[in-house]
Design a protein around this motif. Structure first.
Motif, PDB file in Angstrom:
ATOM      1  N   LEU A 131       0.814  -1.207   0.000  1.00 38.74           N
ATOM      2  CA  LEU A 131       0.000   0.000   0.000  1.00 38.74           C
ATOM      3  C   LEU A 131       0.852   1.264   0.000  1.00 38.74           C
ATOM      4  O   LEU A 131       1.860   1.337   0.711  1.00 38.74           O
ATOM      5  N   LEU A 132       0.421   2.242  -0.781  1.00 43.07           N
ATOM      6  CA  LEU A 132       0.951   3.596  -0.687  1.00 43.07           C
ATOM      7  C   LEU A 132      -0.209   4.508  -0.317  1.00 43.07           C
ATOM      8  O   LEU A 132      -1.186   4.605  -1.057  1.00 43.07           O
ATOM      9  N   ASP A 133      -0.108   5.157   0.840  1.00 37.93           N
ATOM     10  CA  ASP A 133      -1.163   6.053   1.317  1.00 37.93           C
ATOM     11  C   ASP A 133      -0.745   7.492   1.059  1.00 37.93           C
ATOM     12  O   ASP A 133       0.264   7.966   1.595  1.00 37.93           O
ATOM     13  N   ILE A 134      -1.531   8.180   0.245  1.00 40.37           N
ATOM     14  CA  ILE A 134      -1.235   9.568  -0.134  1.00 40.37           C
ATOM     15  C   ILE A 134      -2.056  10.513   0.742  1.00 40.37           C
ATOM     16  O   ILE A 134      -3.258  10.327   0.917  1.00 40.37           O
ATOM     17  N   GLY A 135      -1.404  11.560   1.259  1.00 37.97           N
ATOM     18  CA  GLY A 135      -2.086  12.460   2.186  1.00 37.97           C
ATOM     19  C   GLY A 135      -2.304  11.754   3.503  1.00 37.97           C
ATOM     20  O   GLY A 135      -3.387  11.784   4.089  1.00 37.97           O
ATOM     21  N   THR A 136      -1.245  11.138   4.015  1.00 36.66           N
ATOM     22  CA  THR A 136      -1.383  10.169   5.099  1.00 36.66           C
ATOM     23  C   THR A 136      -1.697  10.771   6.456  1.00 36.66           C
ATOM     24  O   THR A 136      -2.172  10.089   7.347  1.00 36.66           O
ATOM     25  N   PRO A 163       8.061   3.495   5.376  1.00 31.57           N
ATOM     26  CA  PRO A 163       8.826   4.642   4.870  1.00 31.57           C
ATOM     27  C   PRO A 163       7.911   5.800   4.499  1.00 31.57           C
ATOM     28  O   PRO A 163       6.830   5.599   3.917  1.00 31.57           O
ATOM     29  N   LEU A 164       8.330   7.016   4.855  1.00 30.48           N
ATOM     30  CA  LEU A 164       7.529   8.218   4.648  1.00 30.48           C
ATOM     31  C   LEU A 164       8.201   9.104   3.606  1.00 30.48           C
ATOM     32  O   LEU A 164       9.421   9.258   3.586  1.00 30.48           O
ATOM     33  N   PHE A 165       7.367   9.739   2.765  1.00 31.50           N
ATOM     34  CA  PHE A 165       7.884  10.582   1.693  1.00 31.50           C
ATOM     35  C   PHE A 165       7.155  11.924   1.664  1.00 31.50           C
ATOM     36  O   PHE A 165       5.930  11.973   1.842  1.00 31.50           O
ATOM     37  N   LEU A 166       7.912  12.980   1.446  1.00 31.80           N
ATOM     38  CA  LEU A 166       7.338  14.308   1.213  1.00 31.80           C
ATOM     39  C   LEU A 166       7.038  14.399  -0.270  1.00 31.80           C
ATOM     40  O   LEU A 166       7.959  14.426  -1.096  1.00 31.80           O
ATOM     41  N   SER A 167       5.761  14.423  -0.623  1.00 34.56           N
ATOM     42  CA  SER A 167       5.415  14.341  -2.040  1.00 34.56           C
ATOM     43  C   SER A 167       4.041  14.925  -2.302  1.00 34.56           C
ATOM     44  O   SER A 167       3.112  14.756  -1.513  1.00 34.56           O
ATOM     45  N   ASP A 168       3.919  15.597  -3.441  1.00 34.00           N
ATOM     46  CA  ASP A 168       2.630  16.059  -3.955  1.00 34.00           C
ATOM     47  C   ASP A 168       2.055  14.917  -4.777  1.00 34.00           C
ATOM     48  O   ASP A 168       2.488  14.660  -5.901  1.00 34.00           O
ATOM     49  N   GLY A 169       1.116  14.204  -4.209  1.00 25.44           N
ATOM     50  CA  GLY A 169       0.615  13.006  -4.875  1.00 25.44           C
ATOM     51  C   GLY A 169       1.709  11.963  -4.977  1.00 25.44           C
ATOM     52  O   GLY A 169       2.470  11.727  -4.035  1.00 25.44           O
ATOM     53  N   LEU A 170       1.835  11.369  -6.165  1.00 22.46           N
ATOM     54  CA  LEU A 170       2.849  10.343  -6.386  1.00 22.46           C
ATOM     55  C   LEU A 170       4.126  10.907  -6.998  1.00 22.46           C
ATOM     56  O   LEU A 170       5.087  10.164  -7.225  1.00 22.46           O
ATOM     57  N   GLN A 171       4.147  12.207  -7.245  1.00 21.19           N
ATOM     58  CA  GLN A 171       5.182  12.757  -8.120  1.00 21.19           C
ATOM     59  C   GLN A 171       6.602  12.640  -7.578  1.00 21.19           C
ATOM     60  O   GLN A 171       7.554  12.508  -8.359  1.00 21.19           O
TER      61      GLN A 171
END
Length: 221
Positions: free
Chosen positions: A21-26, A71-79
């Protein structure tokens, strides 16, 4: 005890077992954390457009004994998600955002996952129109109710084959279908009254709202 409220529980239910799973706007990372610790999914990643929610997510994961597991990522959507991460992901969840934001996330995705699970908070009909035009098939849909509020959750997959939008029939077997229609009818009638009494009425929006009300009223018969 589950970390999830009724809304996010409905999202979790449409995430296939064994997903990566990838959760966007987590936000606080509640959805992927609960999915992982319950054994529903195989692995998880999470992202947010702002650093504050990611810091909160780190604290949440630490308190749950899951530090380093998601793992956490700073991202606008998937970009800004690394390609090697996106290649592992099978399901992307996007919950608690407006439909117009979700549309942009779908448009700008650098890699198409197997499935998306979306829970829009607004502009739902506009999002459904976009999904239909771009060939995002609705594989499953669910309603959730929290007090007076209803939420819609969609599990979708891109086939690239456009179709005609049906805003409500996909929910017909849901036990909350009729109370949701009744609530939506009341909401749209208030909106229509406001549009019609405006100093400069928007004819297109009035027509769209009237059409939606007609569809809903047929469903209530």
């Amino acid at each position: 005890m589950s970390l999830l409220d009724v809304r996010l529980q409905a999202v979790l239910e449409l995430i296939p077992a064994g997903s990566t799973l990838l959760d966007i706007g987590t936000d606080h990372c509640k959805l992927p954390a609960e999915a992982l610790r319950s054994g529903k999914i195989a692995a998880a990643f999470a992202a947010d457009i702002n650093q504050g929610p990611l810091d909160a997510a780190k604290r949440q994961l630490l308190s749950l004994g899951l530090a380093g597991r998601i793992p956490l990522f700073l991202s606008d959507g998937l970009q800004a998600i690394p390609l090697e991460v996106l290649e592992q992901v099978t399901t992307v969840s996007v919950a608690g955002m407006g439909g117009e934001v979700m549309e942009q996330i779908l448009k700008n995705a650098p890699l198409e996952p197997d499935l998306w699970v979306l829970q829009p908070m607004s502009a739902i009909y506009e999002l459904m129109d976009y999904m239909a035009a771009e060939g995002y098939e609705i594989l499953a849909a669910r309603l959730a109710q929290d007090g007076e509020k209803f939420y819609r959750v969609f599990q979708i997959q891109k086939t690239g084959v456009p179709y005609e939008t049906d805003y409500f029939d996909v929910l017909r077997e849901d036990p909350l279908y009729l109370p949701y229609l009744q609530k939506e009818e009341a909401r749209l009638q208030v909106a229509l009254n406001g549009l019609q009494s405006a100093k400069n009425p928007d004819a297109d929006r009035i027509e769209e709202t009237e059409k939606l009300l007609q569809i809903i009223r047929k469903g209530l018969l």
